[in-house]
Design a protein around this motif. Structure first.
Motif, PDB file in Angstrom:
ATOM      1  N   LEU A  52      39.128  46.143  46.513  1.00 29.53           N
ATOM      2  CA  LEU A  52      38.617  44.861  46.029  1.00 29.53           C
ATOM      3  C   LEU A  52      37.904  45.040  44.687  1.00 29.53           C
ATOM      4  CD1 LEU A  52      38.151  41.834  46.973  1.00 29.53           C
ATOM      5  CD2 LEU A  52      35.936  42.614  47.795  1.00 29.53           C
ATOM      6  N   HIS A  53      37.053  46.061  44.604  1.00 27.93           N
ATOM      7  CA  HIS A  53      36.316  46.321  43.362  1.00 27.93           C
ATOM      8  C   HIS A  53      37.249  46.822  42.259  1.00 27.93           C
ATOM      9  CE1 HIS A  53      32.339  45.571  44.980  1.00 27.93           C
ATOM     10  NE2 HIS A  53      32.565  46.398  46.000  1.00 27.93           N
ATOM     11  N   GLU A  54      38.218  47.633  42.633  1.00 21.80           N
ATOM     12  CA  GLU A  54      39.158  48.154  41.635  1.00 21.80           C
ATOM     13  C   GLU A  54      39.949  47.025  40.976  1.00 21.80           C
ATOM     14  OE1 GLU A  54      41.505  50.836  43.893  1.00 21.80           O
ATOM     15  OE2 GLU A  54      39.945  52.414  43.988  1.00 21.80           O
ATOM     16  N   ARG A  55      40.369  46.056  41.782  1.00 23.79           N
ATOM     17  CA  ARG A  55      41.150  44.953  41.216  1.00 23.79           C
ATOM     18  C   ARG A  55      40.310  44.145  40.226  1.00 23.79           C
ATOM     19  NH1 ARG A  55      44.772  46.252  39.993  1.00 23.79           N
ATOM     20  NH2 ARG A  55      45.326  44.141  39.385  1.00 23.79           N
ATOM     21  N   ARG A  56      39.068  43.906  40.561  1.00 19.17           N
ATOM     22  CA  ARG A  56      38.241  43.124  39.631  1.00 19.17           C
ATOM     23  C   ARG A  56      37.862  43.963  38.404  1.00 19.17           C
ATOM     24  NH1 ARG A  56      39.760  38.808  39.074  1.00 19.17           N
ATOM     25  NH2 ARG A  56      38.168  38.762  37.473  1.00 19.17           N
ATOM     26  N   ILE A  93      45.507  36.021  45.434  1.00 19.61           N
ATOM     27  CA  ILE A  93      46.426  36.522  44.406  1.00 19.61           C
ATOM     28  C   ILE A  93      45.815  36.335  43.021  1.00 19.61           C
ATOM     29  CG2 ILE A  93      48.644  36.092  43.288  1.00 19.61           C
ATOM     30  CD1 ILE A  93      48.880  37.661  45.865  1.00 19.61           C
ATOM     31  N   GLY A  94      45.186  35.195  42.796  1.00 17.68           N
ATOM     32  CA  GLY A  94      44.583  34.957  41.482  1.00 17.68           C
ATOM     33  C   GLY A  94      43.459  35.914  41.172  1.00 17.68           C
ATOM     34  N   PHE A  95      42.531  36.078  42.116  1.00 13.72           N
ATOM     35  CA  PHE A  95      41.388  36.966  41.891  1.00 13.72           C
ATOM     36  C   PHE A  95      41.821  38.433  41.802  1.00 13.72           C
ATOM     37  CE2 PHE A  95      38.580  33.553  43.790  1.00 13.72           C
ATOM     38  CZ  PHE A  95      37.824  33.362  42.653  1.00 13.72           C
ATOM     39  N   ASN A  96      42.847  38.811  42.530  1.00 14.44           N
ATOM     40  CA  ASN A  96      43.257  40.216  42.548  1.00 14.44           C
ATOM     41  C   ASN A  96      44.164  40.618  41.398  1.00 14.44           C
ATOM     42  OD1 ASN A  96      41.829  40.802  44.880  1.00 14.44           O
ATOM     43  ND2 ASN A  96      43.545  40.316  46.229  1.00 14.44           N
ATOM     44  N   HIS A  97      44.881  39.651  40.794  1.00 15.90           N
ATOM     45  CA  HIS A  97      45.929  40.050  39.858  1.00 15.90           C
ATOM     46  C   HIS A  97      45.987  39.258  38.547  1.00 15.90           C
ATOM     47  CE1 HIS A  97      47.610  42.637  42.965  1.00 15.90           C
ATOM     48  NE2 HIS A  97      47.489  41.625  43.816  1.00 15.90           N
ATOM     49  N   TYR A 118      33.741  40.438  37.642  1.00 12.61           N
ATOM     50  CA  TYR A 118      33.813  39.528  38.780  1.00 12.61           C
ATOM     51  C   TYR A 118      33.871  38.067  38.332  1.00 12.61           C
ATOM     52  CZ  TYR A 118      32.590  43.760  41.263  1.00 12.61           C
ATOM     53  OH  TYR A 118      32.607  45.036  41.754  1.00 12.61           O
ATOM     54  N   LEU A 119      34.545  37.281  39.138  1.00 12.59           N
ATOM     55  CA  LEU A 119      34.635  35.835  38.964  1.00 12.59           C
ATOM     56  C   LEU A 119      34.461  35.181  40.334  1.00 12.59           C
ATOM     57  CD1 LEU A 119      37.665  35.305  36.518  1.00 12.59           C
ATOM     58  CD2 LEU A 119      35.243  34.939  36.008  1.00 12.59           C
ATOM     59  N   PRO A 120      33.952  33.933  40.346  1.00 12.78           N
ATOM     60  CA  PRO A 120      33.425  33.227  39.180  1.00 12.78           C
ATOM     61  C   PRO A 120      32.093  33.799  38.732  1.00 12.78           C
ATOM     62  CG  PRO A 120      33.094  31.915  41.160  1.00 12.78           C
ATOM     63  CD  PRO A 120      33.894  33.104  41.577  1.00 12.78           C
ATOM     64  N   VAL A 161      35.149  31.174  48.573  1.00  9.41           N
ATOM     65  CA  VAL A 161      34.747  31.879  47.356  1.00  9.41           C
ATOM     66  C   VAL A 161      33.454  32.641  47.614  1.00  9.41           C
ATOM     67  CG1 VAL A 161      34.188  31.615  44.915  1.00  9.41           C
ATOM     68  CG2 VAL A 161      35.906  30.129  45.954  1.00  9.41           C
ATOM     69  N   TYR A 162      32.549  32.028  48.361  1.00  9.72           N
ATOM     70  CA  TYR A 162      31.325  32.740  48.741  1.00  9.72           C
ATOM     71  C   TYR A 162      31.659  33.956  49.619  1.00  9.72           C
ATOM     72  CZ  TYR A 162      28.757  28.538  47.254  1.00  9.72           C
ATOM     73  OH  TYR A 162      28.234  27.498  46.541  1.00  9.72           O
ATOM     74  N   ALA A 163      32.623  33.779  50.512  1.00  8.72           N
ATOM     75  CA  ALA A 163      32.993  34.878  51.408  1.00  8.72           C
ATOM     76  C   ALA A 163      33.529  36.058  50.613  1.00  8.72           C
ATOM     77  CB  ALA A 163      34.036  34.391  52.418  1.00  8.72           C
ATOM     78  N   ARG A 164      34.279  35.790  49.566  1.00  9.66           N
ATOM     79  CA  ARG A 164      34.777  36.880  48.724  1.00  9.66           C
ATOM     80  C   ARG A 164      33.615  37.562  47.995  1.00  9.66           C
ATOM     81  NH1 ARG A 164      39.625  38.378  46.394  1.00  9.66           N
ATOM     82  NH2 ARG A 164      39.332  39.768  44.608  1.00  9.66           N
TER      83      ARG A 164
END
Length: 898
Positions: free
Chosen positions: A458-462, A126-130, A468-470, A154-157
């Motif tokens: 996934l790319h659209e949300r970032r 939720i944090g990374f996407n929104h 990208y983070l981190p 985090v690596y998997a993302r």
């Protein structure tokens, strides 16, 4: 505040006028419905205040009921594509598992953790996407302190985003070859990825608090616009037992750090077992944070519980929820739905009736709040928008969620790093990973095609959040110019005849000069921990002011004095009070500002050296991991210079701590010109060249004359050793005396004794950094080892001493091990003797302490004579004569044992 439910039960039983009670409750309900909870809260507070003023004993409780803080009807639902997000989370869970399990099938000792990410995958998603913004032209970016043990997720993302390769995931925890991924967040090892290290545990929340305050500092001083930036820190509930985790929460509330969000992943388990088996960690933490003045949001129950709670007209379910212990909750999730029905709902007949139409599978699917995207989104939204207070989110999860019987909610979950083929197959099936049975043995990573709709999403949300983070900035864009060495001429020159100053005083002059510099003056960050007057730095109060977001709302008691205590909204000093860990955390925030804020800041943290490396060494190591740049000034350094304060104040070992930190440049200068050369070169390296080093410089409060700089000494000062004063040429015998800090002056006095009493010449060498001399020698030694056929390198100290004669005596105000560092690089045909201050400190005069620790001029003289006698250059009877002449007690106990 709502009372505990057991209190409600007791009150109901003793209700003397139920009709009146009903009227009051209906009135309150009307206010809630028509005017909202804020108005109801205000009225309740007024009523409680009136009752207390009338003498009523109304006990305070910082706790609310064991339910979600945000009612279901007030939740803001997640606007994302939850189908895609669920698939993405499943793939991340699989890849996180795969990298850990694959690594341990190669080498079973590599370790790794599966359960932490498994429990907070929804929160990170939720944090990374929104929510979490990356640095951009319009936003400085949010700062993330990621829970250390969750790094595989985090690596998997990042793998799904295309930022990490399959080869890197395959080399998880195998970094030596340059292809791998670090076990935890380590900016030193992954400098363009991780923003902050969060292991050792407890340091993340502490550093996050001071990072948030530093953002306020930058904004108040018009250095950077940090208005919309947030600091998010994720930590485990077990981690909150670390004193550092809760040690600064009062400061965060006092400073109104509404740019700070701490998320506590309450999976009820620490490494070995339950966090509070006999209690309730969420309630405990709620009381801690709410009592400290924080905005507290609890996310305990998932959506399946909402309907049950709505049916709970008598409050029985809430009462059972409150009375059930964390150890029981852990046990429920390690069993099955039938067990939950019997042991949780079975605590009251009406609860069994409530779930009578639910199957055991239905009961099992009653999730905790931390695994529901809508509950998480609603809590994050409140945290993002809340003003005037820092926010803590207490989110209940299941440790090892998704690992089933192989780890879910079990005491072994944290250390589970190996899974059987059966467990791997079960996880594949649970998360619908499209990998056939014949491939499962390899535990392959899964990544769909780049044009898969989920990957595009996934790319659209970032992209919507700036990138990208981190991610970590390695260099600041801005270029600052540091003043030349000549700018510090007032400390480069010799002191006037008859004038004595301390090296601390010379440092204050240097700092004052820097604060006035047009280029870097505004970027200097003086950090103090309530010892300004000890170091003679109180003049800075009026000169640049002490940072306080409210300014100064009172008239200081010393307003009529020139150096009065002045607080200011745009003050430059960070005054942390009696708080070394806080001072170091502020220093870290400033020392990494080039990366986190794209603004070069130059922090000078000045403190009692005994309370530095020893007391906050874990934070120093974290600073090294973060590639910090700045100055740590260890005041009143050395075992014998702070003569009246005693054992707990006298530092004889901070330089040994500093020597262990590879990117720390440690110096123990004696004179003002040495301090100036070191500081100016440090500025050049850290500010102009943006090198990832930081400086530890010890300074003393002992007054003495300073000789001033001589041409050509600069290089030797920076390398750590140079010839300060050559002895007479006419003597037949000669010795070499090395010293640093104030004890260098004892070597100078010993030079006179050797000459006048024994006709022996002594060359005196100043050693501003024996550690750097040792590192040079180690580097040469390593080169020679692996390059045996090439021209062999000669260590710097060996080059300096090769044309000298006589034994060498090194004396410092630190443990012998400090000067022993260079023994291996002394020419092999030379005697090398070390004197130091091993043992506990104590109170007395400087002269008495130096005699006690055997580092004064007389012991140095005797050591030189003994070394000459051992080499056969003088008779040993001369040594005995010197011992008698100088009144040394041969029967005195070894100071190490005293």
């Amino acid at each position: 505040m709502a009372p505990q439910l057991d209190q409600v039960t007791a009150l109901t039983a003793n209700d003397s006028d139920k009709q009146e009670t009903k009227e009051w409750l209906e009135a309150l309900q009307a206010v809630l419905e028509n005017e909202g909870p804020d108005r109801a809260h205000y009225l309740m507070e007024r009523l409680i205040d009136l009752a207390r003023q009338s003498g009523s004993d109304i006990p305070f409780s910082a706790n609310t009921a064991y339910v979600n803080t945000i009612p279901a009807h007030l939740e803001q639902h997640c606007p994302g594509n939850l189908e895609y997000e669920e698939k993405l989370r499943s793939w991340m869970r699989w890849n996180a598992m795969a990298m850990v399990v694959k690594a341990n099938r190669v080498d079973g000792d590599l370790g790794g953790h599966l359960s932490s990410f498994a429990s907070l995958a929804n929160m990170l998603g939720i944090g990374f996407n929104h929510f979490w913004k990356a640095p951009s032209d319009t936003h400085g970016g949010d700062l993330l302190y990621i829970q250390g043990h969750s790094s595989p997720g985090v690596y998997a993302r990042a793998f799904l985003e295309g930022r990490l390769t399959e080869e890197q995931l395959t080399h998880y925890r195998r970094e030596v070859g340059g292809k791998g991924l670090s076990s935890y967040p380590h900016p030193k090892l992954m400098p363009n990825f991780w923003q902050f290290p969060t292991v050792s545990m407890g340091l993340g929340p502490l550093m996050a608090i001071y990072q948030a305050r530093f953002l306020k500092y930058l904004h108040a001083r018009s250095i950077a616009d940090t208005t919309d930036r947030k600091v998010w820190a994720f930590c485990g509930d077990g981690e909150m037992d670390e004193p550092e985790s809760l040690g600064a929460i009062g400061m965060a509330a006092r400073e109104r750090l509404d740019n700070l969000v701490i998320v506590v992943n309450c999976n009820l388990q620490r490494l070995d077992g339950p966090v509070r088996g006999n209690g309730k960690i969420i309630q405990e933490l709620e009381a801690d944070f709410r009592g400290a003045g924080w905005n507290v949001v609890k996310v305990i129950w998932g959506p399946g519980w909402d309907a049950l709670l709505k049916q709970d007209k008598e409050g029985i379910l809430q009462k059972v929820m409150m009375e059930t212990l964390d150890g029981e909750y852990q046990n429920y999730k390690a069993k099955d739905g039938a067990y939950v029905r019997k042991h949780f709902f079975g605590k009251h007949p009406k609860l069994l009736e409530m779930v009578a139409n639910m199957t055991d599978d239905d009961i099992w699917r009653l999730t905790r709040g931390g695994h529901d995207p809508h509950k998480i989104y609603a809590a994050f939204k409140v945290a993002q928008e809340h003003k005037g207070q820092p926010t803590v989110l207490l989110v209940k999860t299941i440790k090892g969620f998704g690992m089933g019987k192989h780890g879910e909610a079990r005491n072994t979950a944290h250390n589970t790093k190996k899974l059987t083929d059966e467990a791997v197959r079960e996880m594949r099936d649970r998360y619908s990973i499209p990998i056939p049975d014949d491939k499962l043995g390899d535990i392959p990573f899964y990544k769909p095609a780049d044009d898969a709709p989920e990957i595009k999403y996934l790319h659209e949300r970032r992209a919507a959040l700036g990138g990208y983070l981190p991610q970590r900035r390695m260099q600041a864009d801005e270029k600052l110019t540091v003043p030349p060495l000549s700018a510090f001429q007032n400390v480069l020159d010799a002191t006037a005849e008859g004038r004595e100053v301390s090296s601390t005083q010379t440092f204050v002059r240097i700092l004052t000069t820097l604060l006035k510099d047009a280029s870097i003056g505004p970027r200097i960050v003086p950090i103090l921990v309530d010892e300004s007057r000890t170091f003679g730095m109180e003049g800075l109060f009026r000169q640049v002011g002490i940072f306080n977001q409210q300014g100064q709302l009172y008239e200081p008691v010393d307003k009529d004095q020139v150096m009065y205590y002045r607080e200011d909204k745009a003050g430059q000093i960070l005054q942390e009070g009696i708080n070394e860990a806080g001072g170091m955390s502020s220093w870290i925030a400033a020392a990494t500002s080039y990366s986190t804020n794209n603004r070069v800041m130059i922090p000078f943290y000045t403190y009692y050296s005994m309370f530095g490396m020893q007391r906050i060494g874990d934070l120093v190591w974290a600073a090294a991991d973060m590639r910090a740049r700045g100055f740590l000034m260890g005041g009143t350094a050395g075992r014998t210079t702070l003569n009246g304060e005693g054992l707990q104040h006298e530092d004889g070992h901070s330089h040994l701590f500093a020597a262990a930190v590879p990117n720390c440049m440690p110096y123990d200068p004696t004179f003002g010109h040495e301090v100036a050369v070191i500081v100016q070169d440090g500025l050049r390296r850290m500010v102009e060249n943006q090198e990832d080093v930081f400086y530890y410089i010890t300074i003393m409060n002992e007054n003495y004359p300073h000789p001033g700089i001589k041409p050509g000494q600069e290089e030797g000062i920076l390398k750590g050793l140079y010839l300060l004063q050559k002895g007479d040429e006419g003597s037949q015998q000669r010795v070499q005396l090395i010293g640093s800090g104030t004890i260098l002056r004892e070597s100078l006095f010993a030079q006179e004794l050797l000459k006048n009493d024994w006709n022996i010449a002594a060359d005196v060498w100043s050693a501003p950094s024996l550690t750097l001399v040792a590192r040079d020698g180690q580097d040469a030694e390593r080169w020679n080892l692996v390059n045996p056929t090439k021209e062999q390198r000669v260590p710097y100290v060996a080059q300096l001493l090769k044309d000298t004669s006589g034994p060498i005596v090194a004396t410092t105000d630190y443990m012998r091990a400090f000067a022993e560092q260079i023994r291996a690089f002394i020419p092999k045909d030379r005697t090398y003797r070390v004197l130091g201050t091993d043992g506990f400190g104590r109170s007395d005069t400087r002269a008495a302490l130096r005699e006690f620790f055997e580092v004064n001029r007389y012991y140095i003289t005797v050591a030189a004579l003994k070394s000459l006698a051992e080499e056969g250059k003088i008779d040993v009877s001369v040594v005995e004569q010197a011992i008698v002449k100088y009144g040394l007690d041969a029967n005195k106990p070894n100071p190490v044992t005293q």
